[in-house]
Every structure is written in C-alpha cells, then in structure tokens.
Enzyme design. Sequence first.
Site, PDB file in Angstrom:
ATOM      1  N   LYS A  62       0.954  -1.147  -0.002  1.00 20.74           N
ATOM      2  CA  LYS A  62       0.199   0.089   0.115  1.00 20.74           C
ATOM      3  C   LYS A  62       0.803   1.335  -0.029  1.00 20.74           C
ATOM      4  O   LYS A  62       0.779   2.081  -0.709  1.00 20.74           O
ATOM      5  CB  LYS A  62      -0.876   0.258   1.368  1.00 20.74           C
ATOM      6  CG  LYS A  62      -1.890  -1.216   1.405  1.00 20.74           C
ATOM      7  CD  LYS A  62      -2.795  -1.233   2.602  1.00 20.74           C
ATOM      8  CE  LYS A  62      -3.272  -2.553   2.926  1.00 20.74           C
ATOM      9  NZ  LYS A  62      -2.163  -3.496   3.301  1.00 20.74           N
ATOM     10  N   THR A  63       1.804   1.327   0.843  1.00 19.04           N
ATOM     11  CA  THR A  63       2.763   2.405   0.761  1.00 19.04           C
ATOM     12  C   THR A  63       3.578   2.566  -0.359  1.00 19.04           C
ATOM     13  O   THR A  63       3.579   3.806  -0.826  1.00 19.04           O
ATOM     14  CB  THR A  63       3.759   2.416   2.028  1.00 19.04           C
ATOM     15  OG1 THR A  63       3.040   2.233   3.303  1.00 19.04           O
ATOM     16  CG2 THR A  63       4.457   3.618   2.210  1.00 19.04           C
ATOM     17  N   ASP A 107      -2.003   5.990   6.509  1.00 20.66           N
ATOM     18  CA  ASP A 107      -2.172   4.737   6.990  1.00 20.66           C
ATOM     19  C   ASP A 107      -2.842   4.491   8.111  1.00 20.66           C
ATOM     20  O   ASP A 107      -3.124   5.278   8.774  1.00 20.66           O
ATOM     21  CB  ASP A 107      -0.820   4.373   7.319  1.00 20.66           C
ATOM     22  CG  ASP A 107      -0.612   2.529   7.067  1.00 20.66           C
ATOM     23  OD1 ASP A 107      -1.361   1.909   6.543  1.00 20.66           O
ATOM     24  OD2 ASP A 107       0.435   1.891   7.415  1.00 20.66           O
ATOM     25  N   THR A 156      -6.015  -2.385   6.630  1.00 15.33           N
ATOM     26  CA  THR A 156      -6.165  -3.557   6.661  1.00 15.33           C
ATOM     27  C   THR A 156      -7.593  -4.317   7.013  1.00 15.33           C
ATOM     28  O   THR A 156      -7.927  -5.386   6.906  1.00 15.33           O
ATOM     29  CB  THR A 156      -5.108  -4.275   7.709  1.00 15.33           C
ATOM     30  OG1 THR A 156      -5.392  -3.776   9.147  1.00 15.33           O
ATOM     31  CG2 THR A 156      -3.898  -4.059   7.146  1.00 15.33           C
ATOM     32  N   ARG A 215       6.441  -8.122   2.075  1.00 14.37           N
ATOM     33  CA  ARG A 215       7.216  -7.810   3.135  1.00 14.37           C
ATOM     34  C   ARG A 215       8.033  -8.826   3.898  1.00 14.37           C
ATOM     35  O   ARG A 215       9.133  -8.777   4.330  1.00 14.37           O
ATOM     36  CB  ARG A 215       6.327  -6.874   3.871  1.00 14.37           C
ATOM     37  CG  ARG A 215       6.886  -6.545   5.364  1.00 14.37           C
ATOM     38  CD  ARG A 215       6.060  -5.684   6.317  1.00 14.37           C
ATOM     39  NE  ARG A 215       5.280  -4.662   5.483  1.00 14.37           N
ATOM     40  CZ  ARG A 215       4.291  -4.045   6.096  1.00 14.37           C
ATOM     41  NH1 ARG A 215       3.507  -4.671   7.163  1.00 14.37           N
ATOM     42  NH2 ARG A 215       3.763  -2.983   5.471  1.00 14.37           N
TER      43      ARG A 215
END
Length: 332
Positions: A62-63, A107, A156, A215
């Site tokens: 997302k980032t 976020d 999320t 990640r």
Amino acid sequence: MRKTVAQLIQEEEDTNLRPKSLSEYIGQNEVKEALSIAIEASKIRKKPVDHILLYGPPGMGKTTIANILANEMGSRLLKSSGPAITSPRDLATIVAKLEEGDVLFIDEIHRLSHQAEEMLYPAMEDFVLHLTLGKGPSADAREIPLSPFTLVGATTRAGLLTGPLRDRFGIVFRLSYYTLEEICQIVKRSAKIYGFEIDEEVALSIAKRSRGTPRIANRLLKRAIDYALARNKGILSMSTVKKTFQMLKIDSLGLDEMDRRLLKTLALKYHGGPLGLETICAVLGEDRGTVEDIYEPFLLQSGLLERTPRGRVLTQKALKFLKLNEQEELFE
C-alpha cells in the site's frame, strides 16, 4: 518519538527496495492497469488523481503504491497515519501544508478519530477546511481553501471504515496475496539490490515461506543474507537458506511458532474446534486485532482454518500437517 539510528537505516533499506514506477512494480496487475489509466487521464485533465482507498492484508504494498503515484505524477508525498492524527487540529496542520497535486498518504485510516474524519469530508470533496475558532455564541466559523490534492487511504480492515468516508474515495483497490511466481521475482530483484545473485531454487524456497507477502519475502531474504555473511562466507546457498529457516522456526508452509501454536491449541486442547475468537486470543495472549489481521488471513487462505458461526475450526489439511515430524520434515 525520536527514531533510532537502526530504525532510520532500516527505513532507508526498505525505501531502496521499493519500486519507483509502475513498470518496476511486480504483481497486482489489475490494480496497476487501473492506476495507470487513472494517472494518464489525470495528466490529460491536468487535475490530481481521484482519492484512492487501498485495502488488504499487511505487507501487500500500500505504501509502495502511494510512493509510485507521487513519482508518476511528479508530486510530493506526505505520510501520516490514523493513530497519529489524534485531533482535528493535527489534520488541519497536515492538509494546510499541501500544495497542488500533492499526495497525502494516511495509513490505518480506519483509526481516525470521529472529529478528524468529519473535518476530512469537505477537504476531500471541496478542498476546503472548516474551522471553528472560539466557543459558544462568539465562535467564529471559517472556511479555508485548500490546494487540490490526492488522498491515499490504506487499511487492513475495510469493514471498520464508516460509509461516508468510504464513499468519498473515487478509486478503491483491494490488494490480494501475490502468486509464488511474483514473489520469486520480488526476491530476485531485492537480492540484486542487496548485491547478491541467487538461483531459482533459493528464490523459490524463500517465496514458498513468504505467505504471498512481499514484506515477509524481503524480511526472510535479509535474514538469509545475514546468515550467509556471518556463517557461510557470504555465500547465499540452499543450505544457508534452510539453516536460516530452522533458526527462525519457519516451516515449509511459511508458518511460524505462533501460527503452529494456534493450530496445535485447536487440535490438542479443543479437538479441532469450533473455538471462539476471544478464547483463542486469551490462549495465545494476543489481542483480537492481531489475531484477525496477522494470523487468521493466511491460515484461512491456506485452507488450514475455517471460520464458522460457532467459531474457528481446523481443516483436514491442518490435521495432516500437524502430524509431520517437526525436527525432520517440517522445515524441509
């Protein structure tokens, strides 16, 4: 809170691994195509891209997408998070700094306070900030114009977003787990950035344990590189990778100790379930959000766990998996 040198170094490494453009981005092909069209149309209109909501499991990029959007648009990226915006004043301070075309990334946007969320509505729709100065009859209501910007909200837990906030996003993307092939490509790319060439077998071994999450793949790769440097003269071999997994106690399905503890608790103490979420949290010593956001999604996706009206239940696949000998087969 002031960041340590180690945290700053880690952030710099993470930034180096992030792709800078859509052409470099691996996976999420449907999202990339839709985002590419939105960016191209925005440039033709000479207006910022519509506000974007990104939701899905942690670690899906997302980032990274927010960074790519800013890079592709030639704009600045400002970052914050729902928990960090504790009051309307905090939000006002952030949006007042925005210049035309800037990208604001928030976020965990589902954790915005109600007051801050209310202030965000006119900022998103009309690019104005409604401020009330003073209290009581003498209070002065002011409307402050803002530069047009793009808000990228990430969460999320999309179900916790209020309807009014969700409806103000013109573009909504769900980020899903990556395929094994895509994770392999990501591992190879990251290894090259770190200065290591790895073969297909090593990349595949890491990818299989990455839970479809970039990640986690990058984290496992970094730990394997550490082990290679410290114990194998800098050689990132298959043997090195296996020893890394054994050290981290990550098995062939990518499950760690807590995942296996959850499964074993259901199998040994509760005959495979059903078991309520609150009881699971109590046994594991974890809060509800951690279990729902971190552990359950992958166990459900892998077909090891089922969610029923009566509680969580182990599948036959999970029961067969738990019969493996941990020392000899689980980490192979």
